[in-house]
Design a protein around this motif. Sequence first.
Motif, short mmCIF file in Angstrom:
data_model
loop_
_atom_site.label_atom_id
_atom_site.label_comp_id
_atom_site.label_asym_id
_atom_site.label_seq_id
_atom_site.Cartn_x
_atom_site.Cartn_y
_atom_site.Cartn_z
N THR A 293 0.84 -1.19 0.00
CA THR A 293 0.00 0.00 0.00
C THR A 293 0.88 1.25 0.00
N ARG A 294 0.50 2.25 -0.76
CA ARG A 294 1.28 3.49 -0.79
C ARG A 294 0.42 4.67 -0.34
N GLN B 113 4.70 3.78 -11.33
CA GLN B 113 3.76 2.69 -11.15
C GLN B 113 3.65 2.34 -9.66
N LEU B 114 2.58 1.67 -9.28
CA LEU B 114 2.33 1.38 -7.88
C LEU B 114 3.35 0.41 -7.30
N VAL B 115 3.79 -0.57 -8.09
CA VAL B 115 4.67 -1.62 -7.54
C VAL B 115 6.00 -1.62 -8.27
N SER B 116 7.01 -2.12 -7.56
CA SER B 116 8.38 -2.13 -8.06
C SER B 116 8.69 -3.42 -8.81
N ALA C 33 4.98 -1.64 -2.69
CA ALA C 33 4.61 -0.36 -3.28
C ALA C 33 5.80 0.59 -3.38
N THR C 34 5.75 1.44 -4.38
CA THR C 34 6.82 2.39 -4.65
C THR C 34 6.56 3.74 -3.98
N HIS D 270 9.66 2.42 -10.04
CA HIS D 270 9.16 1.08 -10.35
C HIS D 270 10.17 0.27 -11.17
N ALA E 206 3.58 9.78 -3.29
CA ALA E 206 3.72 9.84 -4.75
C ALA E 206 3.65 11.29 -5.18
N ASP F 3 -0.97 8.30 -0.28
CA ASP F 3 -1.07 9.24 -1.40
C ASP F 3 0.07 10.26 -1.38
#
Length: 243
Positions: free
Chosen positions: A52-53, A66-69, A80-81, A149, A58, A55
């Motif tokens: 989970t990132r 992107q959300l994931v690495s 999550a990134t 990512h 970012a 808000d």
Amino acid sequence: MTVAGASLFVHILPFIEQQSLFDQLAPDEVALWANNNTWADSEPAVQIAVGTRPDAYACPSNGELQLVSEQLHGVSFSPATGSYAGSMGSCGPSFTCNDINDAQQDPALRINAKYSNNGMFFYSTQLRLSQVTDGTSNTIFVGETIDGHFSKQSNIWTNGNRGQSSMRSSATPLNFPMGLDSGTGLLIGMGGAEASNGRFSSTHPGGANFTYADGHVGFITENIDHVTYQQASTRDRGEVISE
């Protein structure tokens, strides 16, 4: 996500939604990103939290993030990134480097970039603001990153890994091309496609934003003299910033 994983998520989600993300990560109970990563197999709620990132992590200008690495850092799920990283100082991502001393690189002043760096964030050390003798308004605290990512520039926001993820240095010039060696050495142990130069970077034209140790935010241009940039990242070297 597998069917089993989806089922697990459905059962756990109502519980974790009642907790803060900090509580979900259970930092007093779980050694995140320890060498053996045993938590990744035994703590499904923590897995969900790591995926989970927030808000705020970012940057709005980093629209390509992107959300994931791609770089999973040894776990079997997608972490999550993030867009930001703490400043290690002027040394890194190699194990050792020449310290910055009055704008001169003195070969006698070799320091360990991993455990005794000259910035604000490095392994196994807690600092007090009183140790920032260069002045909190002159010392970089946190800076921007992009491409989090990608394996070459992975930024997993929960991971305090040096040169990648949430710890970077000024050893590589600001906005230097991803994955290329600026003369300071690529990240030790991550060769080939996953080699990172540990840069700070942003999509803002001509530079990047940094938060300083006193809390103010300043924009640093990418054409800043490299030594001056390194001096701004150190906490107690007594340099006089000339730019």
